[in-house]
Write a protein that holds these residues in place. Sequence first.
Motif, mmCIF file in Angstrom:
data_model
loop_
_atom_site.group_PDB
_atom_site.id
_atom_site.type_symbol
_atom_site.label_atom_id
_atom_site.label_comp_id
_atom_site.label_asym_id
_atom_site.label_seq_id
_atom_site.Cartn_x
_atom_site.Cartn_y
_atom_site.Cartn_z
ATOM 1 N N GLU A 1 60.507 -3.464 53.395
ATOM 2 C CA GLU A 1 60.153 -2.288 54.066
ATOM 3 C C GLU A 1 60.115 -2.777 55.779
ATOM 4 O OE1 GLU A 1 58.015 0.621 51.280
ATOM 5 O OE2 GLU A 1 57.212 -1.162 51.699
ATOM 6 N N GLU A 2 60.977 -1.709 56.466
ATOM 7 C CA GLU A 2 60.965 -2.166 57.817
ATOM 8 C C GLU A 2 59.730 -1.623 58.782
ATOM 9 O OE1 GLU A 2 64.673 -1.818 59.618
ATOM 10 O OE2 GLU A 2 65.622 -2.177 57.317
ATOM 11 N N TYR A 3 58.914 -0.756 58.124
ATOM 12 C CA TYR A 3 58.001 0.057 58.881
ATOM 13 C C TYR A 3 56.798 -1.054 59.087
ATOM 14 C CZ TYR A 3 55.729 1.971 55.104
ATOM 15 O OH TYR A 3 54.907 1.885 53.920
ATOM 16 N N LEU A 4 56.102 -0.698 60.093
ATOM 17 C CA LEU A 4 54.860 -1.904 60.590
ATOM 18 C C LEU A 4 53.721 -1.399 60.173
ATOM 19 C CD1 LEU A 4 56.251 -3.162 64.241
ATOM 20 C CD2 LEU A 4 56.442 -4.225 61.746
ATOM 21 N N TRP A 5 53.402 -0.243 60.223
ATOM 22 C CA TRP A 5 51.898 0.112 59.985
ATOM 23 C C TRP A 5 51.742 1.430 59.207
ATOM 24 C CZ3 TRP A 5 48.731 4.496 62.007
ATOM 25 C CH2 TRP A 5 47.190 3.862 61.910
ATOM 26 N N GLY A 6 50.788 1.187 58.344
ATOM 27 C CA GLY A 6 50.348 2.200 57.579
ATOM 28 C C GLY A 6 48.820 2.623 57.612
ATOM 29 N N GLY A 7 48.357 3.764 57.684
ATOM 30 C CA GLY A 7 47.015 3.948 58.028
ATOM 31 C C GLY A 7 46.234 3.801 56.854
ATOM 32 N N ASN A 8 46.847 3.978 55.591
ATOM 33 C CA ASN A 8 45.932 3.851 54.513
ATOM 34 C C ASN A 8 44.574 4.607 54.440
ATOM 35 O OD1 ASN A 8 45.895 2.755 51.899
ATOM 36 N ND2 ASN A 8 44.937 0.548 52.436
ATOM 37 N N PHE A 9 45.077 5.654 54.862
ATOM 38 C CA PHE A 9 43.877 6.620 54.825
ATOM 39 C C PHE A 9 43.320 7.064 53.309
ATOM 40 C CE2 PHE A 9 42.991 8.884 59.192
ATOM 41 C CZ PHE A 9 43.100 7.784 59.796
ATOM 42 N N SER A 10 44.482 7.014 52.454
ATOM 43 C CA SER A 10 44.182 7.463 50.954
ATOM 44 C C SER A 10 43.096 6.742 50.487
ATOM 45 C CB SER A 10 45.511 7.201 50.404
ATOM 46 O OG SER A 10 45.926 6.086 50.440
ATOM 47 N N GLN A 11 42.582 5.560 50.943
ATOM 48 C CA GLN A 11 41.313 4.926 50.443
ATOM 49 C C GLN A 11 40.072 5.805 50.641
ATOM 50 O OE1 GLN A 11 41.945 2.613 48.198
ATOM 51 N NE2 GLN A 11 44.070 2.947 48.731
ATOM 52 N N LEU A 12 39.957 6.591 51.658
ATOM 53 C CA LEU A 12 38.921 7.507 52.303
ATOM 54 C C LEU A 12 38.339 8.314 51.230
ATOM 55 C CD1 LEU A 12 37.446 7.065 55.015
ATOM 56 C CD2 LEU A 12 38.774 8.953 55.674
ATOM 57 N N THR A 13 37.551 8.113 50.511
ATOM 58 C CA THR A 13 37.041 9.114 49.488
ATOM 59 C C THR A 13 35.421 9.006 49.821
ATOM 60 O OG1 THR A 13 36.614 7.283 48.074
ATOM 61 C CG2 THR A 13 38.747 8.951 47.893
ATOM 62 N N LEU A 14 34.832 10.259 49.248
ATOM 63 C CA LEU A 14 33.484 10.515 49.528
ATOM 64 C C LEU A 14 33.005 11.126 48.187
ATOM 65 C CD1 LEU A 14 31.164 10.464 51.603
ATOM 66 C CD2 LEU A 14 31.387 12.999 51.803
ATOM 67 N N LEU A 15 31.991 10.237 47.539
ATOM 68 C CA LEU A 15 31.581 10.431 46.072
ATOM 69 C C LEU A 15 32.850 10.753 45.380
ATOM 70 C CD1 LEU A 15 28.542 12.972 47.444
ATOM 71 C CD2 LEU A 15 28.454 10.361 46.570
#
Lengths: 313, 331
Positions: free
Chosen positions: A64-78
Amino acid sequence: MDSILYFFIGFLIMSGIYSVFTVGLNIHWGQTGLFNIGIASFFLLGAYTAAIFSSPSPNLAKYEEYLWGGNFSQLTLLGVDIWFPIILLLSAFICILVAIPLAMVTIRLKEDYLALVTLGLAETLRIVFINETWLANGTRGMYSIPRPFDYINIGNYDYIYFVVVVITLIFVYFIAQKATNSPWGRVLRGIKDNETTMIASGKNVLKFKVEAFAFGAGIMGIGGALFTHGKRFIDPITFEPMLATFIIWSMLMVGGSGNNKGAIFGSFLMWGIWTFTQFLPGFLSDANLRFVFVGLIIILFQLYKPQGIIPAK
Amino acid sequence: MKKLDILLDNKILSLIIIVICLASFLKPWLLINGILIGSLYSLGSIGLSLIYGNLKFANMAHGDFMTLSSYIALTLMMFLFPNSENSTSVGPFTFKYELLMVMPLAVIIIGFMAVILDKLIFKKLRKLNATSAAIALCSLGLAVSIRGLIQFIWGTDSARFPRESKLFWDLPFRIKIPPDMFFCSVVAVIIAIIFYLVLFKTTLGKAIRATSDNPDLARITGINTDRIILYIWFIGGILAATAGILISVQQALITPVMGWKILIPLFAAVIVGGIGNPIGALIGGILIGITGELATGWINPSYKPAVYFFVLLIVLLLRPNGILGNKGRQF
């Protein structure tokens, strides 16, 4: 039997996503009379914002060529995916950020100029995302985009996403309805009907128009994010003007510009026609005839029924 | 001279002109290419400007008129001259004699099509007192329909006129011109001059200018404005069709989206020159062509549409009435 049901759920999801765009366009055209033919640009911005921020950082082994992924999908609350509404708002925010300077440049001029500039923006953004592979993987597109509430297991994920889309649509509809019925919305309708009167009554018309443009663009950004997490794959070709701009215009024309309920009704009707005409026999199912149909719908409704099927009160 | 003063008045504009001059001094071959391509854009933008200035709406279907004319010329050629693939080509150019014969025919077909479309759609909208944005929206619907029809009849793949490969002309300063491009530019300039003569030296031209300036006054003085509008559509259609065929000859490629892709540079040219000003559209088209080509010397060529978009933005920011400084009602 199940496959028909799944197909139908998929159809409802897409109609719901298109409804969000149509409500956004209704703020632009139906309420304020802003001529935006670059819906694709806000669609694209919202979709790519959601994709880039929610995807994990790229894995080099996949080329893959893109450099940055925010990885927000790890953000959970309870254990609840609170990242999803955050992503939706972030997409809206990015669209608003782009819409405001654009509106400030063009809205003080003739109304047609906004159309030309939004059209140009849509093409330009598409070229940027094709060429800048470091940003979002270029023409290969972003794939395996995380989806919300993936851990709930009830067989077909589409049922969950359908609920997500419906809740978002209700939320967007509620906000749009609230804005339309507020004094702010009344000023917008006044601008559409008679701008000179509004200037005479001391309203800062330019400010209201810029606000309306930004508001509608934000809603379109939410639509883009919804689309991304539903399809899980986006590439620059997704945002060709036909399916990202023209069909949304035809939806608003059919449903009734100026009326949020009409806009949603038009989306379901037009997407239904678009989807189910592919089962017609022979040449009638040709996709290009549907292009002709969408164009004719815009013309005929403008000529014979400018208020649409459900007219504004 | 007064126009020159206006140009020099604006510091930012002078700066842009200096940048263009500097760039063309460094890479003169791009300047020549830009002028040649720009003359084709001019031809398209003159027609667009005529309709925009007179009927007061942005005709989004203009690009698709151009595409349609190319496809009609192609079909006529296949139909009337089935073995044109093997015939000889004209002089140093890549196209065949047959193209020169079908071109006027295709152009006139598009001219009449524009008139018929006005009767079917735009006349009714004018009667309904539709706003300029609503009329532009209808032209957008028309553009979508025409493109769909083109893709339905001729398919989504690209096509080309029968052609024969020829050498480029090699000139000093690394200037290389495909002979076709030169031919297309010459034709474009001739058509532009004919159009200028019609507009400024004939009674019809006078009537068109009068209608554009003040339709009510024109009607009182006995000009049949409805008829003049049909002439405007006819001329606009002819100019669009000629530009379309010339561009597809120059690119050696006809695609269903080519007209849509060219809309942004055309509108940029119209606004640079001032809406409704044919001379302005001519200058604007050439300026846009030069800017786009010069930019490719330093920027990735696939960003050319983005360059056109930024030119449009800058012009709207600095000189929304066009660089000639008129109020968009020159004629």
